[in-house]
Structure formats: structure tokens, C-alpha cells
Design an enzyme around this catalytic site. Structure first.
Site, mmCIF file in Angstrom:
data_model
loop_
_atom_site.group_PDB
_atom_site.id
_atom_site.type_symbol
_atom_site.label_atom_id
_atom_site.label_comp_id
_atom_site.label_asym_id
_atom_site.label_seq_id
_atom_site.Cartn_x
_atom_site.Cartn_y
_atom_site.Cartn_z
ATOM 1 N N CYS A 47 0.839 -1.203 0.000
ATOM 2 C CA CYS A 47 0.000 0.000 0.000
ATOM 3 C C CYS A 47 0.877 1.257 0.000
ATOM 4 O O CYS A 47 1.501 1.541 -1.013
ATOM 5 C CB CYS A 47 -1.001 -0.045 1.140
ATOM 6 S SG CYS A 47 -2.473 0.905 0.755
ATOM 7 N N HIS A 60 -3.568 -5.277 0.375
ATOM 8 C CA HIS A 60 -2.979 -5.804 1.615
ATOM 9 C C HIS A 60 -3.003 -7.328 1.629
ATOM 10 O O HIS A 60 -3.956 -7.921 2.127
ATOM 11 C CB HIS A 60 -3.751 -5.278 2.828
ATOM 12 C CG HIS A 60 -3.608 -3.814 3.033
ATOM 13 N ND1 HIS A 60 -2.733 -3.276 3.948
ATOM 14 C CD2 HIS A 60 -4.210 -2.764 2.422
ATOM 15 C CE1 HIS A 60 -2.806 -1.962 3.902
ATOM 16 N NE2 HIS A 60 -3.701 -1.627 2.980
ATOM 17 N N GLU A 109 -1.441 -9.236 3.514
ATOM 18 C CA GLU A 109 -1.324 -9.757 4.889
ATOM 19 C C GLU A 109 -2.678 -10.117 5.497
ATOM 20 O O GLU A 109 -2.744 -10.921 6.413
ATOM 21 C CB GLU A 109 -0.571 -8.753 5.777
ATOM 22 C CG GLU A 109 -1.299 -7.464 6.160
ATOM 23 C CD GLU A 109 -1.205 -6.353 5.121
ATOM 24 O OE1 GLU A 109 -0.956 -6.644 3.939
ATOM 25 O OE2 GLU A 109 -1.405 -5.176 5.498
HETATM 26 N N1 GLN Z 1 -2.134 6.604 2.581
HETATM 27 C C1 GLN Z 1 -2.205 5.796 1.395
HETATM 28 C C2 GLN Z 1 -3.554 5.892 0.707
HETATM 29 O O1 GLN Z 1 -4.522 6.261 1.317
HETATM 30 C C3 GLN Z 1 -1.855 4.365 1.695
HETATM 31 C C4 GLN Z 1 -2.826 3.662 2.575
HETATM 32 C C5 GLN Z 1 -2.295 2.393 3.211
HETATM 33 O O2 GLN Z 1 -1.082 2.174 3.247
HETATM 34 N N2 GLN Z 1 -3.203 1.573 3.728
HETATM 35 O O3 GLN Z 1 -3.674 5.570 -0.432
#
Ligand code: GLN
Length: 544
Positions: free
Chosen positions: A383, A509, A511
Site C-alpha cells: 500500500c 494488503h 497480509e
Molecule cells: N495513505 C495511502 C492511501 O490512502 C496508503 C494507505 C495504506 O497504506 N493503507 O492511499
């Protein structure tokens, strides 16, 4: 089984006793007997969900397939059971009050005074039964957050009292408590447990089973004493001794016959024997790794490891598949800079750059990525970690000085990461990110395709920003390719480098989807690549 059985798990004496792990372990044992089981967490706080909570307050926010932002205990439930949870598995006081108040405004209670009992407790009971109905479960295990005696969890305890009364032998209460060891006296003490059971009794709830957390084994005599004072049978006093790994707990609970006592109390006869051979194999392999590798986790919440709970567990699963132990080296992104990056990262076999929000620590993450890219160290960016890899590539390979995400610098000349189109009108912060499971097509002949061995995958998301497609062809011609793409929404989901042993950034994600039964392929492959790195380095050392 004719109808759903309800098991409630309460906690006494102190928080952090591990109700989530005990609930998940019992669920695992029941599942291993062929039953369909789910676990639900009731959280007493007023927030609608933990999505707007800082990780320092609440640890990781776990995201379900249906896009609910939930308590991290749901991660344990999924990792143990290998069954996805949903929005219905995590209910907060805020959610309960919100729906009761909405109903009041609709006029559903017209003419009545709306009260904690029965309206709030009815709503709680409705949410518990709804989960049972939705999934057609044999068992619903409901974990009540907090500690008995907390003002804020009272309506939940009252709902448990009512349901126990209504359901008779189809419901039972397990109370998780602490038997502290006083070193000055050299003794285990039962008084705090007696008091917390008394408190439950004041609320009209008699626990059926006591699970006692302890650092030392409980003698027969002590078990008898607890049973006598707390009105439970001695066989229902279950020892839960400190374990070296959470994955031991189902095995320890089986030794203590927790599942057998539960079946007996719920009057279930002829249950199938439990078969947890696969789990036992997993634990044996976990305890006997043949090698150890060091993987750096670069993040800004590392003071509270629970912020990265699912990542830590994914490494454990992937380590077992690769017969190795993954030592996570915690690296604070705010402390990394071009002077110290080499000394901090050069001995590592892999680096993961963690998800996150906001500007703090971002330059440290970018510095780490430059180092691993240039030094061929396996890299996984999740992310924000993926977004930082894109920014780093833009600045240092494409030569776009000042490239950034508009989250960090809204005026950047090179907005390589930009707000999702669908986010542009969003004002409220709660539950409004791009959340939950979305499909992603994988490019043939890519590393991602080799890893997933599939053309289309589904992964879970939690973000507002994305790769800016205006720059895509420039990136691809310089060697960073988009190997995963959501064609419906036109979003880059995976980036990888052509000329690097293992460099992958994912907008989603992974994970959240790694379980004991199904370790996540990305983590498995990443750990595999790190292991290769180890053997190459060992070879080089011998040759020198
Ligand atoms: N801040 C980033 C976004 O909103 C990444 C979010 C995250 O790592 N879950 O896209």
C-alpha cells in the site's frame, strides 16, 4: 446439529488476557470436529469501527472481504479458521446505538421511551442471532471486549444474561481470567478470579467454564478450590498456561479438553473426534526451522508491534512453508536517512515497507527503497510501501525531482500517486476509503504471475490514493511494470521491477489473507527470495 449453539467469552481481572486467541482456539477445535463455526467480537467503544483510530490506540485495523474496518482479533479468527469474516463479525457500541437511534427517527418505536433495556440489548441480541442465521453456523462464539466490571460493557453482559436465560442449554459462558503468581508468597492466587466471577454473578451471569491464564501449572487442589468458590465443576476449570506461540494454544486447549467440556455442557452427543493433524504439523515445523533470515520492516508505528499484526503473522506462515524462521528487524522510518541506510539494511535478506498514512516517515521509506533497489535486496512494498516505491523510481530513475504523492505534497510537479477519482468528492473520514476485496488481472510472464499462478486474483484494499496512469508508459519503458491491474476501475494494483531479483509493490494488503492453512503466496515467495539471498551471500563469504 439442529440449531445454533451460542458461546460467550467474557474476560475478568485484566485486559490483554487473550480472549481472541482462546475464542479462535476453541473455534478451531470445534471446526476440527466438522462443525461450522464463526467468531464475533463485540467492542464496547463508541466509534462505529476502528477505521478512524490511530494504530497507537488500537493496533492494526483489519479489513474484511466486504470492506469492513474491524478489530485485529478478526485477523486471528481468519488465520485460525481459514474462513472469511464479514461486517457482521465486529459490532461496536457505536454501531448498536446508531441503528437504535436510526430506528427511533424512523418512528419504529413510536410512543415508547427508548432505553438501554430492552432496546439496546435487543439490538445486541439481534446482531448476535443475525450472524448465526446469515452463515447457518453450528456455533457462534461471541467475544465480549473489555473486562467485566467496565461501565461501557454492561449492556453487552446484560444481553448475554438474557440470551443465556432464553436459550437454556444452547448457550454457555466461558470466563477468561487470570491466576497471578505472587513471587513474594511463592503462590498462585485465586482471589482476583473469585472476585471477577462474583462481579459477573452480580450481573446475573453464572459462567459455565473458567479458562485460567497462568504462568505456572494449576494443581488439582487449586482447580478444586476455584471450582468450589465459583460454582463450576472442577473439569470446567481450564488451565491456559503461557505459550511460546499463539499457534500452541489450540493444542494446549485440546489437552485441557476445553472442546469436550463445551460439548458436554451444551449436551451435544456423538460429536466426531477432532482431527488437527495439519495444525500439529504446522506447529512442529514452526518450532524446527532449518535456517533463520532477517527481514527489515520499515514503518512508523513500530513502537506498537500490534500495528503490524497481520504482517508479522504472514511472515510466520511463510517461514513455515520455507522451513525457516523470519526474524523481523524493526526499522523506524523516521530514523532512516542516506547516511545510515547502508549500515541498517545491508545485512538484511529482505525489506518490507509497511502501509501507512500521512507524511511522517515517508522520506525514510523512500531512502530504504532506493537502497534495496540498487543493492538487489528483495523488497515487498504494501500500500503506502508500494506508493513509496513508485515515488522513489520517479525521483531516482526517471529523474523527476520532487515527484510525490498528492497525499504528501498537493502541489508536486510530478504527482505519480494521486487521489482516486472516486475519492474526490469524499468529505467524511469514517468508512470512506476504497475498502475490501476487488479483482486484479495479472500480466502473463510477470513475477506476479509466477507467484500467484493465476490470471485473476482478489485482494483486500484500504486506500484513497493510487498510481497515476498518466505516468504509466514512462515507468514501463524504464523497467517498472504494472503486473497487476484492475481493469474495471483502471487501477494499477501491482508494480514490479524487471531487472531486480525480487521487487514487488502491491496497492492491496496481502497480509489480511494469509492463514495457517493457506499462507499467502506473495509472502511465501518473498521469504523464498530472501532465503536465496542468504545462500548467495553465504557462498560469497566462503569464496572470499
Ligand atoms: N495513505 C495511502 C492511501 O490512502 C496508503 C494507505 C495504506 O497504506 N493503507 O492511499
Amino acid at each position: 446439529m439442529p440449531s445454533t449453539k451460542y458461546i460467550f467469552v467474557t474476560g475478568g481481572v485484566t485486559s490483554s488476557l487473550g480472549k481472541g486467541i482462546i475464542s479462535a482456539s476453541l473455534a478451531k477445535l470445534l471446526q476440527s470436529r466438522g462443525y461450522k463455526v464463526t467468531i464475533q467480537k463485540l467492542d464496547p467503544y463508541i466509534n462505529i469501527d476502528p477505521g478512524t483510530l490511530n494504530p497507537y490506540e488500537h493496533g492494526e485495523c483489519f479489513v474484511t472481504d466486504d470492506g469492513a474496518e474491524t478489530d485485529l482479533d478478526l485477523g486471528h479468527y481468519e488465520r485460525f479458521l481459514n474462513v472469511p469474516t464479514s461486517r457482521a463479525n465486529n459490532i461496536t457500541t457505536g454501531k448498536i446505538y446508531q441503528s437504535v437511534i436510526d430506528k427511533e427517527r424512523q418512528g419504529i418505536f413510536l410512543g415508547k421511551t427508548v432505553q438501554v433495556i430492552p432496546h439496546i440489548t435487543d439490538e445486541i441480541k439481534y446482531r448476535i442471532r443475525l450472524l448465526a442465521k446469515e452463515g447457518d453456523f453450528d456455533f457462534v462464539i461471541t467475544e465480549i471486549g473489555g473486562t467485566v466490571g467496565d461501565i461501557e460493557s454492561l449492556p453487552f453482559i446484560e444481553a448475554v444474561r438474557q440470551m443465556k436465560w432464553e436459550l437454556g442449554t444452547s448457550a454457555l459462558v466461558i470466563h477468561l481470567t487470570l491466576i497471578p503468581f505472587l513471587s513474594a508468597a511463592g503462590e498462585l492466587k485465586t482471589k482476583p478470579t473469585q472476585h471477577s466471577v462474583k462481579m459477573l454473578l452480580e450481573y446475573g451471569v453464572q459462567p459455565d467454564i473458567l479458562v485460567c491464564r497462568t504462568e505456572h501449572h494449576l494443581s488439582k487442589e487449586l482447580r478444586r478450590k476455584i471450582a468450589l468458590f465459583c460454582n463450576v465443576s472442577p473439569s470446567a476449570v481450564i488451565e491456559s498456561i503461557d505459550a511460546s506461540s499463539i499457534y500452541d494454544v489450540p493444542l494446549l486447549m485440546r489437552e485441557e479438553k476445553l472442546d469436550e467440556v463445551v460439548l458436554e455442557k451444551l449436551k451435544i452427543e456423538n460429536a466426531k473426534p477432532s482431527n488437527i493433524n495439519d495444525w500439529e504439523n504446522f506447529v512442529t515445523r514452526l518450532k524446527n526451522p532449518s535456517q533463520t533470515i532477517d527481514i527489515g520492516l520499515v514503518g512508523k508505528y513500530i513502537e506498537l508491534k500490534d500495528s503490524y499484526k497481520s504482517i508479522i503473522e504472514s511472515f510466520i506462515h511463510a517461514g513455515v512453508v520455507n522451513n525457516c524462521k523470519v526474524n523481523i528487524q524493526w526499522i523506524h522510518s523516521e530514523e532512516l536517512n542516506s547516511e545510515n541506510v547502508s549500515s541498517k539494511l545491508k545485512k538484511l535478506q529482505g525489506v518490507l515497507v509497511a502501509p501507512g498514512f500521512g507524511h511522517r516517515g515517508i522520506e525514510g521509506k523512500i531512502t530504504a527503497i532506493k537502497f534495496v533497489r540498487e543493492n538487489n535486496i528483495p523488497f515487498l512494498g504494501i500500500c503506502l510501501g508500494m506508493q513509496c516505491a513508485v515515488i522513489e523510481f520517479a525521483r531516482n530513475v526517471l529523474g523527476h525531482k520532487g515527484a510525490n504523492s498528492t497525499e504528501m505534497d498537493s502541489a508536486t510537479a510530478f504527482p505519480v500517486i494521486d487521489l482516486l477519482e472516486s475519492q474526490k468528492k469524499v468529505k467524511n473520514k469514517g468508512g470512506t476509503m476504497r475498502l475490501g476485496s476487488f479483482p486484479c488481472s495479472i500480466t502473463h510472464d510477470s513475477l506476479a504471475h509466477k507467484i500467484y499462478d493465476s490470471d485473476v486474483i482478489k485482494e483486500r484494499h484500504r486506500h484513497r490514493f493510487e498510481f497515476n496512469n498518466d505516468f504509466l508508459s514512462e515507468f514501463e519503458s524504464a523497467g517498472m511494470i504494472a503486473s497487476g491491474f484492475n481493469s474495471e476501475q483502471g487501477l494499477v494494483e501491482i508494480v514490479e521491477l524487471n531487472n531486480h531479483p525480487w521487487f514487488v509493490g502491491v496497492q492491496f494488503h496481502p497480509e489480511y489473507k494469509s492463514t495457517v492453512e493457506k499462507p499467502h503466496p506473495l509472502f511465501v515467495s518473498f521469504v523464498g527470495a530472501a532465503l536465496k539471498q542468504l545462500s548467495t551471500k553465504e557462498k560469497q563469504a566462503i569464496e572470499n
